[in-house]
Scaffold this motif. Structure first.
Motif, mmCIF file in Angstrom:
data_model
loop_
_atom_site.group_PDB
_atom_site.id
_atom_site.type_symbol
_atom_site.label_atom_id
_atom_site.label_comp_id
_atom_site.label_asym_id
_atom_site.label_seq_id
_atom_site.Cartn_x
_atom_site.Cartn_y
_atom_site.Cartn_z
ATOM 1 N N ALA A 147 0.824 -0.965 -0.033
ATOM 2 C CA ALA A 147 0.161 0.084 -0.143
ATOM 3 C C ALA A 147 0.944 1.436 0.122
ATOM 4 C CB ALA A 147 -0.935 0.489 0.964
ATOM 5 N N ALA A 148 0.278 2.582 -0.580
ATOM 6 C CA ALA A 148 0.864 3.339 -0.324
ATOM 7 C C ALA A 148 0.880 4.752 1.285
ATOM 8 C CB ALA A 148 0.333 4.420 -1.204
ATOM 9 N N GLY A 149 0.457 4.056 1.976
ATOM 10 C CA GLY A 149 0.310 4.457 3.290
ATOM 11 C C GLY A 149 -0.910 5.141 3.055
ATOM 12 N N THR A 150 -1.955 5.562 2.606
ATOM 13 C CA THR A 150 -3.052 6.235 2.805
ATOM 14 C C THR A 150 -3.872 5.721 3.506
ATOM 15 O OG1 THR A 150 -4.512 5.880 0.875
ATOM 16 C CG2 THR A 150 -3.025 7.481 0.142
ATOM 17 N N LYS A 151 -4.436 6.644 4.550
ATOM 18 C CA LYS A 151 -5.434 5.850 5.591
ATOM 19 C C LYS A 151 -6.382 4.773 4.813
ATOM 20 C CE LYS A 151 -5.945 10.943 7.982
ATOM 21 N NZ LYS A 151 -6.736 12.112 7.208
ATOM 22 N N VAL A 152 -6.572 5.489 3.382
ATOM 23 C CA VAL A 152 -7.839 3.950 2.765
ATOM 24 C C VAL A 152 -7.329 2.583 2.474
ATOM 25 C CG1 VAL A 152 -8.938 3.489 0.985
ATOM 26 C CG2 VAL A 152 -9.183 5.952 2.018
ATOM 27 N N THR A 153 -5.631 2.787 2.350
ATOM 28 C CA THR A 153 -5.299 1.421 2.075
ATOM 29 C C THR A 153 -4.427 1.289 3.352
ATOM 30 O OG1 THR A 153 -3.578 3.049 1.255
ATOM 31 C CG2 THR A 153 -4.449 2.392 0.038
ATOM 32 N N THR A 154 -3.723 1.729 4.156
ATOM 33 C CA THR A 154 -3.823 0.939 5.156
ATOM 34 C C THR A 154 -4.771 0.378 6.255
ATOM 35 O OG1 THR A 154 -1.923 2.447 5.060
ATOM 36 C CG2 THR A 154 -2.054 1.522 7.209
ATOM 37 N N PHE A 155 -6.042 1.356 6.212
ATOM 38 C CA PHE A 155 -7.179 0.705 6.977
ATOM 39 C C PHE A 155 -8.233 -0.065 6.303
ATOM 40 C CE2 PHE A 155 -11.503 0.618 8.081
ATOM 41 C CZ PHE A 155 -11.722 0.781 9.768
ATOM 42 N N GLY A 156 -8.152 -0.399 5.097
ATOM 43 C CA GLY A 156 -8.436 -1.035 4.058
ATOM 44 C C GLY A 156 -7.864 -3.251 4.365
ATOM 45 N N ALA A 157 -6.241 -2.809 4.091
ATOM 46 C CA ALA A 157 -5.980 -4.079 4.327
ATOM 47 C C ALA A 157 -5.997 -4.644 6.112
ATOM 48 C CB ALA A 157 -4.741 -3.350 4.846
ATOM 49 N N ALA A 158 -5.565 -3.893 7.038
ATOM 50 C CA ALA A 158 -6.242 -4.388 8.592
ATOM 51 C C ALA A 158 -8.300 -4.363 8.195
ATOM 52 C CB ALA A 158 -6.388 -2.649 9.187
ATOM 53 N N ALA A 159 -8.856 -3.603 8.232
ATOM 54 C CA ALA A 159 -10.170 -4.374 8.013
ATOM 55 C C ALA A 159 -10.145 -5.701 7.415
ATOM 56 C CB ALA A 159 -11.083 -3.314 7.363
ATOM 57 N N ARG A 160 -9.685 -6.012 6.398
ATOM 58 C CA ARG A 160 -9.729 -6.956 5.925
ATOM 59 C C ARG A 160 -8.654 -8.747 6.430
ATOM 60 N NH1 ARG A 160 -10.787 -3.484 3.244
ATOM 61 N NH2 ARG A 160 -12.745 -2.985 1.225
ATOM 62 N N GLY A 161 -8.286 -7.696 7.420
ATOM 63 C CA GLY A 161 -7.161 -9.136 7.348
ATOM 64 C C GLY A 161 -5.794 -8.905 6.518
ATOM 65 N N ILE A 162 -5.919 -8.262 6.400
ATOM 66 C CA ILE A 162 -4.425 -8.731 4.857
ATOM 67 C C ILE A 162 -3.634 -8.107 5.883
ATOM 68 C CG2 ILE A 162 -3.670 -8.520 2.789
ATOM 69 C CD1 ILE A 162 -6.912 -8.526 1.926
ATOM 70 N N PRO A 163 -2.150 -8.535 6.286
ATOM 71 C CA PRO A 163 -1.059 -8.247 6.616
ATOM 72 C C PRO A 163 -0.673 -7.019 5.130
ATOM 73 C CG PRO A 163 -0.431 -10.543 5.476
ATOM 74 C CD PRO A 163 -1.873 -10.250 6.034
ATOM 75 N N ALA A 164 0.199 -5.896 5.509
ATOM 76 C CA ALA A 164 0.569 -4.976 4.015
ATOM 77 C C ALA A 164 1.577 -4.409 4.799
ATOM 78 C CB ALA A 164 -0.585 -3.755 4.156
ATOM 79 N N VAL A 165 2.817 -4.423 3.598
ATOM 80 C CA VAL A 165 3.699 -3.612 3.335
ATOM 81 C C VAL A 165 3.525 -2.355 2.863
ATOM 82 C CG1 VAL A 165 5.481 -3.475 2.132
ATOM 83 C CG2 VAL A 165 5.040 -5.865 2.896
ATOM 84 N N VAL A 166 3.505 -1.050 3.793
ATOM 85 C CA VAL A 166 3.255 0.071 3.733
ATOM 86 C C VAL A 166 4.356 0.644 3.492
ATOM 87 C CG1 VAL A 166 2.227 2.621 4.253
ATOM 88 C CG2 VAL A 166 1.327 -0.220 4.867
ATOM 89 N N VAL A 167 4.870 1.523 2.038
ATOM 90 C CA VAL A 167 5.358 2.332 0.831
ATOM 91 C C VAL A 167 4.939 3.600 1.659
ATOM 92 C CG1 VAL A 167 6.913 3.194 -0.531
ATOM 93 C CG2 VAL A 167 5.562 0.674 0.021
ATOM 94 N N PRO A 168 5.432 4.802 2.137
ATOM 95 C CA PRO A 168 4.475 5.884 3.067
ATOM 96 C C PRO A 168 5.869 6.667 2.368
ATOM 97 C CG PRO A 168 6.009 4.944 4.313
ATOM 98 C CD PRO A 168 6.127 3.962 3.453
ATOM 99 N N GLY A 169 4.572 8.193 1.576
ATOM 100 C CA GLY A 169 5.776 9.333 0.845
ATOM 101 C C GLY A 169 4.811 10.482 1.945
ATOM 102 N N ALA A 170 4.615 10.912 3.049
ATOM 103 C CA ALA A 170 4.703 12.059 3.924
ATOM 104 C C ALA A 170 4.531 11.121 4.820
ATOM 105 C CB ALA A 170 3.510 12.547 3.443
ATOM 106 N N PRO A 171 5.252 12.305 6.028
ATOM 107 C CA PRO A 171 5.107 12.171 7.471
ATOM 108 C C PRO A 171 3.738 10.562 8.112
ATOM 109 C CG PRO A 171 6.394 13.908 7.654
ATOM 110 C CD PRO A 171 5.689 13.608 5.879
ATOM 111 N N GLY A 172 2.595 11.770 8.234
ATOM 112 C CA GLY A 172 1.246 10.940 8.388
ATOM 113 C C GLY A 172 1.262 9.746 7.989
ATOM 114 N N GLN A 173 1.804 9.466 7.019
ATOM 115 C CA GLN A 173 1.479 8.484 6.115
ATOM 116 C C GLN A 173 2.512 6.978 6.821
ATOM 117 O OE1 GLN A 173 2.365 8.655 2.022
ATOM 118 N NE2 GLN A 173 -0.287 9.153 1.867
ATOM 119 N N GLN A 174 3.493 7.562 7.362
ATOM 120 C CA GLN A 174 4.902 6.971 8.170
ATOM 121 C C GLN A 174 4.363 6.422 9.428
ATOM 122 O OE1 GLN A 174 8.937 8.510 8.666
ATOM 123 N NE2 GLN A 174 9.955 5.977 7.504
ATOM 124 N N ARG A 175 4.063 7.218 10.210
ATOM 125 C CA ARG A 175 3.441 6.862 11.601
ATOM 126 C C ARG A 175 1.981 6.057 11.598
ATOM 127 N NH1 ARG A 175 3.564 12.734 12.145
ATOM 128 N NH2 ARG A 175 0.913 12.738 11.149
#
Length: 105
Positions: free
Chosen positions: A10-38
């Protein structure tokens, strides 16, 4: 073969990060901004994924992280626990109802 992916990148947006979590799918997050990194670090701290450093979008880095997610079942187990916790949370409407009831009491 199932139609449910066993990992996500995932790109690290709220939608993609939460979407993976809500579906129980582990994710590799590649953030592009500090908020996404958090958000990525929070997912990683829960054991439900891996956070790459901001700007580390090298194919080798992403591939290595996805291979690790697929090889270590603990990521899937943590992602599924997170999914279950999210599913058990009350809806926004239920929270509002409780707040109104608490204020009215």
């Amino acid at each position: 073969m199932t139609d449910t992916p066993s990992s996500s990148s995932a790109a690290g947006t709220k939608v993609t990060t939460f979407g993976a979590a809500a579906r129980g799918i582990p994710a590799v997050v590649v953030p592009g901004a500090p908020g996404q990194q958090r958000q990525a670090f929070r997912l990683q701290a829960a054991g439900a994924g891996l956070a790459l450093p901001i700007g580390d979008q090298a194919p080798e880095s992403v591939t290595a992280a996805v291979v690790r997610l697929l090889a270590e079942p603990g990521f899937t187990a943590a992602a599924q626990r997170l999914r279950d916790e999210l599913a058990a949370m009350p809806s926004a409407a239920e929270v509002a109802r409780r707040l109104v009831a608490a204020v009215a009491a």
